[in-house]
Design a protein around this motif. Structure first.
Motif, PDB file in Angstrom:
ATOM      1  N   ILE A   9       0.830  -1.214   0.000  1.00  7.30           N
ATOM      2  CA  ILE A   9       0.000   0.000   0.000  1.00  7.30           C
ATOM      3  C   ILE A   9       0.858   1.255   0.000  1.00  7.30           C
ATOM      4  O   ILE A   9       0.609   2.197  -0.747  1.00  7.30           O
ATOM      5  CB  ILE A   9      -0.952  -0.016   1.213  1.00  7.30           C
ATOM      6  CG1 ILE A   9      -2.043  -1.063   0.958  1.00  7.30           C
ATOM      7  CG2 ILE A   9      -1.558   1.353   1.472  1.00  7.30           C
ATOM      8  CD1 ILE A   9      -3.056  -1.182   2.039  1.00  7.30           C
ATOM      9  N   CYS A  10       1.880   1.287   0.838  1.00 11.13           N
ATOM     10  CA  CYS A  10       2.651   2.527   1.029  1.00 11.13           C
ATOM     11  C   CYS A  10       3.904   2.616   0.169  1.00 11.13           C
ATOM     12  O   CYS A  10       4.522   3.670   0.102  1.00 11.13           O
ATOM     13  CB  CYS A  10       3.035   2.670   2.498  1.00 11.13           C
ATOM     14  SG  CYS A  10       1.618   2.682   3.600  1.00 11.13           S
ATOM     15  N   GLN A  61       4.084   0.905  11.633  1.00 10.07           N
ATOM     16  CA  GLN A  61       4.178   2.369  11.720  1.00 10.07           C
ATOM     17  C   GLN A  61       3.537   3.042  10.513  1.00 10.07           C
ATOM     18  O   GLN A  61       3.644   4.256  10.348  1.00 10.07           O
ATOM     19  CB  GLN A  61       5.642   2.797  11.806  1.00 10.07           C
ATOM     20  CG  GLN A  61       6.323   2.360  13.072  1.00 10.07           C
ATOM     21  CD  GLN A  61       6.881   3.536  13.843  1.00 10.07           C
ATOM     22  OE1 GLN A  61       7.087   4.599  13.309  1.00 10.07           O
ATOM     23  NE2 GLN A  61       7.118   3.347  15.112  1.00 10.07           N
ATOM     24  N   GLY A  62       2.881   2.250   9.675  1.00  6.40           N
ATOM     25  CA  GLY A  62       2.247   2.821   8.485  1.00  6.40           C
ATOM     26  C   GLY A  62       0.790   2.430   8.400  1.00  6.40           C
ATOM     27  O   GLY A  62       0.002   2.761   9.273  1.00  6.40           O
ATOM     28  N   CYS A  63       0.465   1.647   7.375  1.00  4.81           N
ATOM     29  CA  CYS A  63      -0.941   1.366   7.086  1.00  4.81           C
ATOM     30  C   CYS A  63      -1.494   0.199   7.902  1.00  4.81           C
ATOM     31  O   CYS A  63      -2.692  -0.069   7.839  1.00  4.81           O
ATOM     32  CB  CYS A  63      -1.109   1.085   5.596  1.00  4.81           C
ATOM     33  SG  CYS A  63      -0.100  -0.302   5.026  1.00  4.81           S
ATOM     34  N   VAL A  65      -0.914  -3.099   7.613  1.00  2.00           N
ATOM     35  CA  VAL A  65      -1.267  -4.261   6.797  1.00  2.00           C
ATOM     36  C   VAL A  65      -0.204  -5.350   6.941  1.00  2.00           C
ATOM     37  O   VAL A  65       0.989  -5.067   7.019  1.00  2.00           O
ATOM     38  CB  VAL A  65      -1.390  -3.826   5.310  1.00  2.00           C
ATOM     39  CG1 VAL A  65      -1.288  -5.000   4.369  1.00  2.00           C
ATOM     40  CG2 VAL A  65      -2.701  -3.103   5.104  1.00  2.00           C
TER      41      VAL A  65
END
Lengths: 83, 224
Positions: A9-10, A61-63, A65
């Motif tokens: 995703i990121c 630390q992000g999405c 997933v």
């Protein structure tokens, strides 16, 4: 040593954003007829061949997933299809 | 139980070390509209009182919360009628109420969770916003290939954040409420060389109205 991982995703991010969930070991063996030794081997044994292996990673630390990435323990780098 | 005891008191986790010139009370929040000596920007604005929700749905891409279609791809942001709808992943979107001072009712449906009181929301505004952000994070929120507005999820000052860059002079982010106070203090300190100062909510309102009117008059931008 740090390296970059590709979140689906990121995109490419630094390793410190992720948690490793361990090797992808395939499906759990069927419970019926499962011997204690076979269960022990599935739960506890790992092989770390010096070759690319699929692993589970969590982008904490992000999405947020979970995804699979291929890492080579010999080089400690992610290996992506097509380089 | 007395009326005083039942009145809602809601506090932002952020406290700026600045003198408030104008305050207002709204829905239990004590909101600073203007601070003294805000300067010419860049500014840090506390928007923690603005309503926010998470939407979780197996078919989230076909939902229309507040009449705004959820974007089809993670990272995309749709803004309409004062609402920002940020597509987070395969099944989730975050909804931010950026325009207007009213309090929208939570939409009916099982997938909505109000997150206003659990998060802190901050806006970086004004000139040099990009330089300010470079002092705080490695995230490339202004990547020209991805276009703006855009949602980026990642660490800012080592705190997991949802970051939406609306333009080169405006970034809004949310983070867990518990980090709010120290995050704001650290941001002001790290970005001091850029001149970052606290500003009241009015500064954001003025900017958002101007930005929204520019957007709606630009035919090259998508209507949503």
């Amino acid at each position: 040593m740090t390296f970059m991982l590709t979140c689906p995703i990121c995109g490419r991010r630094e390793l410190h954003e992720f948690l490793c969930g361990g090797q992808e070991r395939g499906p759990r063996p069927p419970q019926e007829g499962l011997s204690a030794e076979a269960h022990f081997r599935y739960a506890q044994f790992r092989s770390i061949p010096p070759a690319p292996q699929p692993e589970w990673w969590y982008h904490g630390q992000g999405c947020g997933v979970w995804f699979k990435a291929t890492r080579n323990p010999a080089t400690n780098r992610e290996e992506r299809p097509g380089g | 139980m007395t009326a005083t005891a039942t009145a809602r008191i809601r506090r932002s986790p952020v406290r700026f070390d600045a003198t408030a010139l104008e305050r207002t009370s709204r829905d239990g929040w004590d909101i600073v509209r203007r601070y003294s000596d805000e300067g010419g920007g860049p500014w840090l604005v506390d928007l923690s009182h603005r309503c926010r929700w998470d939407l979780q749905h197996p078919d989230v891409g076909n939902q229309r919360p507040f009449g705004v279609p959820v974007p089809s791809k993670p990272g995309e942001v749709a803004i309409s009628d004062g609402f920002a709808v940020n597509r987070m992943n395969r099944t989730q979107a975050s909804l931010w109420h950026l325009g207007g001072n009213d309090r929208p009712a939570t939409p009916s449906g099982v997938g909505f969770t109000e997150t206003t009181d659990g998060h802190c929301m901050l806006a970086f505004l004004g000139p040099e916003t990009a330089s300010v952000f470079e002092h705080l994070s490695d995230l490339d929120v202004f990547d020209p290939e991805r276009g703006l507005p855009r949602l980026v999820q990642g660490p800012v000052l080592h705190v997991p954040c949802q970051v939406v860059a609306l333009g080169s002079n405006a970034v809004i982010l949310t983070l867990s409420r518990g980090y709010g106070r120290t995050f704001a203090e650290a941001a002001l300190q790290f970005a001091r060389p850029c001149g970052l100062r606290p500003a009241g909510e009015a500064r954001f309102d003025e900017w958002f109205v101007r930005w929204a009117s520019t957007r709606s008059s630009d035919p090259s931008l998508p209507s949503r």
